[in-house]
Motif scaffolding. Structure first.
Motif, mmCIF file in Angstrom:
data_model
loop_
_atom_site.group_PDB
_atom_site.id
_atom_site.type_symbol
_atom_site.label_atom_id
_atom_site.label_comp_id
_atom_site.label_asym_id
_atom_site.label_seq_id
_atom_site.Cartn_x
_atom_site.Cartn_y
_atom_site.Cartn_z
ATOM 1 N N VAL A 146 0.832 -1.200 0.000
ATOM 2 C CA VAL A 146 0.000 0.000 0.000
ATOM 3 C C VAL A 146 0.869 1.254 0.000
ATOM 4 O O VAL A 146 0.595 2.219 -0.723
ATOM 5 C CB VAL A 146 -0.958 -0.001 1.205
ATOM 6 N N ARG A 147 1.941 1.247 0.783
ATOM 7 C CA ARG A 147 2.852 2.403 0.807
ATOM 8 C C ARG A 147 3.456 2.645 -0.573
ATOM 9 O O ARG A 147 3.624 3.789 -1.006
ATOM 10 C CB ARG A 147 3.960 2.174 1.829
ATOM 11 N N ASP A 148 3.794 1.573 -1.273
ATOM 12 C CA ASP A 148 4.360 1.720 -2.612
ATOM 13 C C ASP A 148 3.329 2.275 -3.592
ATOM 14 O O ASP A 148 3.653 3.100 -4.447
ATOM 15 C CB ASP A 148 4.865 0.356 -3.101
ATOM 16 N N ILE A 149 2.087 1.851 -3.430
ATOM 17 C CA ILE A 149 1.013 2.367 -4.285
ATOM 18 C C ILE A 149 0.833 3.870 -4.076
ATOM 19 O O ILE A 149 0.726 4.654 -5.029
ATOM 20 C CB ILE A 149 -0.305 1.627 -3.994
ATOM 21 N N LEU A 150 0.814 4.286 -2.832
ATOM 22 C CA LEU A 150 0.639 5.709 -2.531
ATOM 23 C C LEU A 150 1.798 6.533 -3.074
ATOM 24 O O LEU A 150 1.611 7.688 -3.479
ATOM 25 C CB LEU A 150 0.501 5.913 -1.023
ATOM 26 N N ALA A 151 2.995 5.940 -3.089
ATOM 27 C CA ALA A 151 4.151 6.650 -3.629
ATOM 28 C C ALA A 151 3.984 6.918 -5.122
ATOM 29 O O ALA A 151 4.510 7.909 -5.642
ATOM 30 C CB ALA A 151 5.431 5.857 -3.375
ATOM 31 N N ASP A 152 3.244 6.049 -5.834
ATOM 32 C CA ASP A 152 2.940 6.311 -7.247
ATOM 33 C C ASP A 152 2.231 7.649 -7.416
ATOM 34 O O ASP A 152 2.390 8.333 -8.426
ATOM 35 C CB ASP A 152 2.041 5.208 -7.818
ATOM 36 N N THR A 153 1.429 8.018 -6.429
ATOM 37 C CA THR A 153 0.661 9.268 -6.509
ATOM 38 C C THR A 153 1.421 10.451 -5.917
ATOM 39 O O THR A 153 0.865 11.547 -5.821
ATOM 40 C CB THR A 153 -0.681 9.127 -5.773
ATOM 41 N N GLU A 154 2.657 10.209 -5.499
ATOM 42 C CA GLU A 154 3.495 11.252 -4.882
ATOM 43 C C GLU A 154 2.830 11.860 -3.647
ATOM 44 O O GLU A 154 2.978 13.055 -3.357
ATOM 45 C CB GLU A 154 3.845 12.336 -5.897
ATOM 46 N N GLY A 155 2.087 11.029 -2.943
ATOM 47 C CA GLY A 155 1.447 11.498 -1.718
ATOM 48 C C GLY A 155 0.167 12.268 -1.926
ATOM 49 O O GLY A 155 -0.419 12.769 -0.946
ATOM 50 N N LEU A 156 -0.315 12.344 -3.163
ATOM 51 C CA LEU A 156 -1.569 13.069 -3.408
ATOM 52 C C LEU A 156 -2.774 12.289 -2.905
ATOM 53 O O LEU A 156 -3.830 12.871 -2.649
ATOM 54 C CB LEU A 156 -1.733 13.363 -4.902
ATOM 55 N N VAL A 157 -2.641 10.974 -2.775
ATOM 56 C CA VAL A 157 -3.690 10.149 -2.172
ATOM 57 C C VAL A 157 -3.225 9.735 -0.782
ATOM 58 O O VAL A 157 -2.101 9.274 -0.603
ATOM 59 C CB VAL A 157 -3.993 8.910 -3.035
ATOM 60 N N ARG A 158 -4.093 9.907 0.175
ATOM 61 C CA ARG A 158 -3.777 9.573 1.561
ATOM 62 C C ARG A 158 -4.552 8.326 1.974
ATOM 63 O O ARG A 158 -5.713 8.128 1.595
ATOM 64 C CB ARG A 158 -4.143 10.745 2.478
ATOM 65 N N TRP A 159 -3.913 7.501 2.767
ATOM 66 C CA TRP A 159 -4.542 6.292 3.290
ATOM 67 C C TRP A 159 -5.220 6.626 4.620
ATOM 68 O O TRP A 159 -4.623 7.237 5.510
ATOM 69 C CB TRP A 159 -3.486 5.216 3.482
ATOM 70 N N GLY A 160 -6.467 6.219 4.756
ATOM 71 C CA GLY A 160 -7.201 6.495 5.988
ATOM 72 C C GLY A 160 -6.571 5.900 7.228
ATOM 73 O O GLY A 160 -6.834 6.369 8.345
ATOM 74 N N ALA A 161 -5.727 4.891 7.056
ATOM 75 C CA ALA A 161 -5.041 4.299 8.217
ATOM 76 C C ALA A 161 -4.102 5.289 8.877
ATOM 77 O O ALA A 161 -3.743 5.111 10.058
ATOM 78 C CB ALA A 161 -4.264 3.062 7.771
ATOM 79 N N ASP A 162 -3.697 6.323 8.152
ATOM 80 C CA ASP A 162 -2.758 7.307 8.699
ATOM 81 C C ASP A 162 -3.458 8.485 9.377
ATOM 82 O O ASP A 162 -2.790 9.368 9.924
ATOM 83 C CB ASP A 162 -1.856 7.838 7.580
ATOM 84 N N ASP A 163 -4.773 8.516 9.330
ATOM 85 C CA ASP A 163 -5.502 9.608 9.968
ATOM 86 C C ASP A 163 -5.586 9.375 11.475
ATOM 87 O O ASP A 163 -5.381 8.262 11.965
ATOM 88 C CB ASP A 163 -6.912 9.724 9.381
ATOM 89 N N ASP A 164 -5.856 10.441 12.217
ATOM 90 C CA ASP A 164 -5.950 10.333 13.676
ATOM 91 C C ASP A 164 -6.990 9.287 14.078
ATOM 92 O O ASP A 164 -6.768 8.519 15.027
ATOM 93 C CB ASP A 164 -6.304 11.692 14.284
ATOM 94 N N ARG A 165 -8.088 9.302 13.384
ATOM 95 C CA ARG A 165 -9.108 8.260 13.565
ATOM 96 C C ARG A 165 -9.003 7.337 12.358
ATOM 97 O O ARG A 165 -9.462 7.656 11.283
ATOM 98 C CB ARG A 165 -10.497 8.903 13.635
ATOM 99 N N PRO A 166 -8.369 6.196 12.503
ATOM 100 C CA PRO A 166 -8.054 5.371 11.341
ATOM 101 C C PRO A 166 -9.302 4.844 10.634
ATOM 102 O O PRO A 166 -10.326 4.566 11.259
ATOM 103 C CB PRO A 166 -7.235 4.222 11.935
ATOM 104 N N TYR A 167 -9.165 4.758 9.310
ATOM 105 C CA TYR A 167 -10.199 4.148 8.483
ATOM 106 C C TYR A 167 -9.438 3.433 7.368
ATOM 107 O O TYR A 167 -9.170 3.997 6.318
ATOM 108 C CB TYR A 167 -11.141 5.216 7.930
ATOM 109 N N GLU A 168 -9.085 2.190 7.623
ATOM 110 C CA GLU A 168 -8.140 1.493 6.755
ATOM 111 C C GLU A 168 -8.677 1.204 5.359
ATOM 112 O O GLU A 168 -7.897 0.990 4.427
ATOM 113 C CB GLU A 168 -7.685 0.188 7.425
ATOM 114 N N GLY A 169 -9.964 1.216 5.186
ATOM 115 C CA GLY A 169 -10.512 0.990 3.849
ATOM 116 C C GLY A 169 -10.580 2.235 2.996
ATOM 117 O O GLY A 169 -10.876 2.158 1.795
ATOM 118 N N LEU A 170 -10.299 3.404 3.581
ATOM 119 C CA LEU A 170 -10.485 4.688 2.894
ATOM 120 C C LEU A 170 -9.205 5.170 2.226
ATOM 121 O O LEU A 170 -8.131 5.192 2.843
ATOM 122 C CB LEU A 170 -10.967 5.732 3.902
#
Length: 257
Positions: free
Chosen positions: A184-208
């Protein structure tokens, strides 16, 4: 010359001249032979009726009210009331290679989010297999958003997707293995961080997975163009199964985390 003849000629010329004067005074010798009749006075143009235009404008305003809210989701993109309608920016798009479709904001946002879903499907966990229901979700009506400050509000603006909504509930961590997280981290790197994973939010949402830039950010068009070009280049793009453990890829993933 005979005097009598000369007198006769002078009388004939005089008579002819007199006749010419008389005819000229009556206008019979004017050129052209018959004078043209005066033109009829011009009729001023009548203003066109604009009932049709007024009706078209009324319908356009009504359609605008039916679609647009004027209110942003958490990332600044406008939430819209409807999808798959003329005049809207959100439409259902197929996700190639998955057999799935998802309602997202069309254009550059679509290109980025669909890339994330495709790589997830190929490299993390196949979606929709064996008739799996509700494997992927996108746009939701703004009326279902309880707090527009939360990342999941971005669903209503068409700038987020949820992988397996029923499998990764908000507020819960631990739904992915360490290996899956690395991909998943590698996938997000494809977007140069323009897409954020909900797991990294204060209130996690791993499917988002949601867009992390505001409207007008020039990076979005650049990244979307690159991802589109990958899809047209053998050995690049979703489905190529790269080695995400390569040091260079790990550094890239860490840089965009």
């Amino acid at each position: 010359m005979n005097p009598t003849t000369d007198v006769t000629r002078r009388r004939a010329l005089a008579a002819t001249a007199g006749a010419a004067v008389s005819l000229g005074s009556t206008g019979l010798l004017a050129s052209p032979a018959v004078a043209a009749a005066p033109a009829a006075p011009a009729v001023p143009p009548q203003p066109a009726r604009n009932d049709t235009l007024k009706e078209a404008l009324r319908r356009a305003r009504e359609r605008d009210r039916q679609i647009h809210t004027g209110r942003p989701s958490a990332n600044g993109w406008e939430m819209q009331k409807l999808a798959d309608v003329d005049g809207g920016d959100i439409a259902t798009r197929s996700v190639p290679g998955t057999g799935l479709s998802v309602a997202v904001r069309t254009g550059d946002v679509e290109a980025v989010l669909v890339h994330v879903v495709r790589r997830f499907h190929y490299e993390v966990d196949a979606l929709g297999r064996d008739g799996e229901p509700h494997a992927l979700a996108g746009w939701v009506a703004p009326g279902t958003v309880r707090d527009s400050r939360l990342p999941e509000s971005n669903l209503a603006s068409g700038t987020a997707v949820v992988i397996r909504p029923g499998s990764y509930p908000p507020g819960v961590r631990g739904g992915f293995t360490a290996r899956q997280q690395e991909v998943v981290r590698d996938i997000l790197a494809d977007t140069e961080g323009l897409v954020r994973w909900g797991a990294d939010d204060d209130r996690p949402y791993e499917g988002l997975f949601h867009l992390a830039v505001r409207p007008g950010d020039a990076r979005l068009a650049r990244v979307a163009d690159r991802l589109r070009s990958w899809e047209e280049t053998p050995g690049l793009g979703a489905g190529t199964l790269p080695d995400v453990t390569e040091p260079a890829r790990r550094l890239r993933a860490a840089r965009h985390r």
